[in-house]
Every structure is written in structure tokens, then in C-alpha cells.
Design a protein around this motif. Structure first.
Motif, PDB file in Angstrom:
ATOM      1  N   VAL A 101       0.680  -1.098  -0.120  1.00  0.00           N
ATOM      2  CA  VAL A 101      -0.052  -0.067   0.089  1.00  0.00           C
ATOM      3  C   VAL A 101       0.818   1.091   0.027  1.00  0.00           C
ATOM      4  O   VAL A 101       0.726   2.251  -0.682  1.00  0.00           O
ATOM      5  N   GLU A 102       1.974   1.338   0.961  1.00  0.00           N
ATOM      6  CA  GLU A 102       2.784   2.327   0.993  1.00  0.00           C
ATOM      7  C   GLU A 102       3.748   2.546  -0.335  1.00  0.00           C
ATOM      8  O   GLU A 102       3.789   3.614  -0.784  1.00  0.00           O
ATOM      9  N   TRP A 103       3.895   1.492  -0.513  1.00  0.00           N
ATOM     10  CA  TRP A 103       4.877   1.677  -2.105  1.00  0.00           C
ATOM     11  C   TRP A 103       4.051   2.098  -3.276  1.00  0.00           C
ATOM     12  O   TRP A 103       4.755   2.941  -3.686  1.00  0.00           O
ATOM     13  N   LYS A 104       2.833   1.878  -3.479  1.00  0.00           N
ATOM     14  CA  LYS A 104       2.087   2.411  -4.501  1.00  0.00           C
ATOM     15  C   LYS A 104       1.533   3.794  -4.248  1.00  0.00           C
ATOM     16  O   LYS A 104       1.919   4.431  -5.098  1.00  0.00           O
ATOM     17  N   GLN A 105       1.503   4.115  -3.107  1.00  0.00           N
ATOM     18  CA  GLN A 105       1.331   5.602  -2.748  1.00  0.00           C
ATOM     19  C   GLN A 105       2.738   6.190  -3.249  1.00  0.00           C
ATOM     20  O   GLN A 105       2.494   7.413  -3.630  1.00  0.00           O
ATOM     21  N   LYS A 106       3.717   5.811  -2.778  1.00  0.00           N
ATOM     22  CA  LYS A 106       4.874   6.487  -3.145  1.00  0.00           C
ATOM     23  C   LYS A 106       5.155   6.629  -4.557  1.00  0.00           C
ATOM     24  O   LYS A 106       5.686   7.626  -5.023  1.00  0.00           O
ATOM     25  N   LEU A 107       4.844   5.488  -5.349  1.00  0.00           N
ATOM     26  CA  LEU A 107       4.950   5.602  -6.871  1.00  0.00           C
ATOM     27  C   LEU A 107       4.085   6.750  -7.351  1.00  0.00           C
ATOM     28  O   LEU A 107       4.556   7.229  -8.295  1.00  0.00           O
ATOM     29  N   ASN A 108       2.843   6.707  -6.875  1.00  0.00           N
ATOM     30  CA  ASN A 108       1.933   7.814  -7.503  1.00  0.00           C
ATOM     31  C   ASN A 108       2.605   9.005  -7.154  1.00  0.00           C
ATOM     32  O   ASN A 108       2.602  10.284  -7.864  1.00  0.00           O
ATOM     33  N   LEU A 109       3.155   9.418  -6.185  1.00  0.00           N
ATOM     34  CA  LEU A 109       3.748  10.555  -5.610  1.00  0.00           C
ATOM     35  C   LEU A 109       4.921  11.063  -6.597  1.00  0.00           C
ATOM     36  O   LEU A 109       5.157  11.967  -7.081  1.00  0.00           O
ATOM     37  N   VAL A 110       5.805  10.096  -6.783  1.00  0.00           N
ATOM     38  CA  VAL A 110       7.107  10.023  -7.843  1.00  0.00           C
ATOM     39  C   VAL A 110       6.701  10.347  -9.184  1.00  0.00           C
ATOM     40  O   VAL A 110       7.042  11.313  -9.840  1.00  0.00           O
ATOM     41  N   MET A 111       5.394   9.773  -9.539  1.00  0.00           N
ATOM     42  CA  MET A 111       4.970  10.142 -10.928  1.00  0.00           C
ATOM     43  C   MET A 111       4.620  11.387 -11.123  1.00  0.00           C
ATOM     44  O   MET A 111       5.002  12.231 -12.136  1.00  0.00           O
ATOM     45  N   LYS A 112       3.852  12.064 -10.098  1.00  0.00           N
ATOM     46  CA  LYS A 112       3.610  13.362 -10.153  1.00  0.00           C
ATOM     47  C   LYS A 112       4.724  14.451 -10.049  1.00  0.00           C
ATOM     48  O   LYS A 112       4.522  15.417 -10.655  1.00  0.00           O
ATOM     49  N   LYS A 113       5.665  13.883  -9.062  1.00  0.00           N
ATOM     50  CA  LYS A 113       6.717  14.862  -8.890  1.00  0.00           C
ATOM     51  C   LYS A 113       7.650  14.959 -10.219  1.00  0.00           C
ATOM     52  O   LYS A 113       8.105  16.066 -10.385  1.00  0.00           O
ATOM     53  N   ILE A 114       7.925  13.944 -10.853  1.00  0.00           N
ATOM     54  CA  ILE A 114       8.585  14.003 -11.991  1.00  0.00           C
ATOM     55  C   ILE A 114       8.072  14.076 -13.504  1.00  0.00           C
ATOM     56  O   ILE A 114       8.350  14.163 -14.310  1.00  0.00           O
ATOM     57  N   GLY A 115       6.647  14.215 -13.172  1.00  0.00           N
ATOM     58  CA  GLY A 115       5.970  14.556 -14.326  1.00  0.00           C
ATOM     59  C   GLY A 115       5.688  13.532 -15.364  1.00  0.00           C
ATOM     60  O   GLY A 115       5.448  13.774 -16.676  1.00  0.00           O
ATOM     61  N   LEU A 116       5.443  12.281 -14.987  1.00  0.00           N
ATOM     62  CA  LEU A 116       5.255  11.189 -15.627  1.00  0.00           C
ATOM     63  C   LEU A 116       3.933  11.030 -15.997  1.00  0.00           C
ATOM     64  O   LEU A 116       2.932  11.284 -15.154  1.00  0.00           O
TER      65      LEU A 116
END
Length: 148
Positions: free
Chosen positions: A133-148
Motif C-alpha cells: 500500500v505504501e509502495w503504491k502511494q509513493k509511486l504515485n507521488l513520484v509520478m506526479k513529482k517527475i511529471g510522468l
């Protein structure tokens, strides 16, 4: 006082610009590899790049720098005593990750789908992450952060 505020603002802008540049640098460096493997394996480029970026801290982790390991994959290595596997180059690491994904039960169902959330949930739940659950949340944040 006014000069201090202007200098502070300029330093902040410079720092922020360098950080964005570093993020874009990692993505730009590996986007071609991720896109090629996406076409071959049917895994979205955004999924491959987001996971690689998060697992390496944008290419700054020692596993990435020393072992060419962009996904935190464990296994034998002939470089140091860490638990992380070493790869001959970055492309080999990216390919190993895609091959690992392609051997999971969920793969045939998701192959070709562009829904990154479905991929994140499936990969996390397949044992890739110890805290899905935490891993998926972090990935979604990373996607937004780096503009993917």
C-alpha cells in the motif's frame, strides 16, 4: 534586508532548478530503454520509469551507481557483499525487471494496459514490495513529482 531576501530567493530558485534538472536527467537518460522494453513486454513506460526512479532515488543509490541495479533486485553479485544483484549495464537491469514482471500471474491480464494503478497494485501485491500500500502511494507521488 532587501538584498538578503533577493539572494535567498535566488538560491532557492537555483536549488529547485537543479533538482528538477536532476530528475529530468534520469528520466531522459532511461526513457528510450524503458520505451523499447514497454513495446516488447507491454508494460507501460511510465510504470517502468516510475519504479526505477523510486528504487534508485533518481539514479543516486549505490546499487544503481555501483551495480547498475535500477530496481533493487536481490541476488548474487561479484562486486561487493551487498544483497543486491549486479548487472553488466543499466539496460540489463531494466530488462531483468521486465522479465521478472512477465513471469508473474497478473502479467497476461495486464499486458498492453496503460493503467499504471493496476500495474502498481499487481506488482506490489506479487511480492515485489514488502509494504504494497505504501509502495503504491509513493509511486504515485513520484509520478506526479517527475511529471510522468
Amino acid at each position: 534586508m532587501k538584498n538578503f531576501n533577493i539572494r535567498s530567493l535566488m538560491i532557492f530558485i537555483l536549488f529547485f532548478s537543479l533538482k528538477i534538472s536532476a530528475q529530468n536527467s534520469y528520466i531522459n537518460q532511461y526513457k528510450t530503454i524503458a520505451t523499447e522494453l514497454s513495446q516488447e513486454f507491454g508494460i507501460p513506460t511510465v510504470v517502468i520509469l516510475s519504479i526505477a526512479y523510486m528504487e534508485t532515488g533518481g539514479g543516486t543509490s549505490s546499487a544503481c551507481k555501483v551495480l547498475n541495479n535500477h530496481f533493487g533486485m536481490t541476488g548474487r553479485n561479484n562486486v561487493n557483499s551487498s544483497r543486491f544483484k549486479n548487472f553488466t549495464d543499466s539496460k540489463a537491469s531494466y530488462r531483468a525487471f521486465c522479465e521478472w514482471v512477465s513471469k508473474r500471474k497478473f502479467y497476461e491480464k495486464l499486458k498492453g494496459s496503460q493503467d499504471h494503478n493496476d500495474w502498481f497494485v499487481a506488482i506490489a501485491s506479487s511480492g515485489y514490495s514488502t509494504k504494497p500500500v505504501e509502495w503504491k502511494q509513493k509511486l504515485n507521488l513520484v509520478m506526479k513529482k517527475i511529471g510522468l
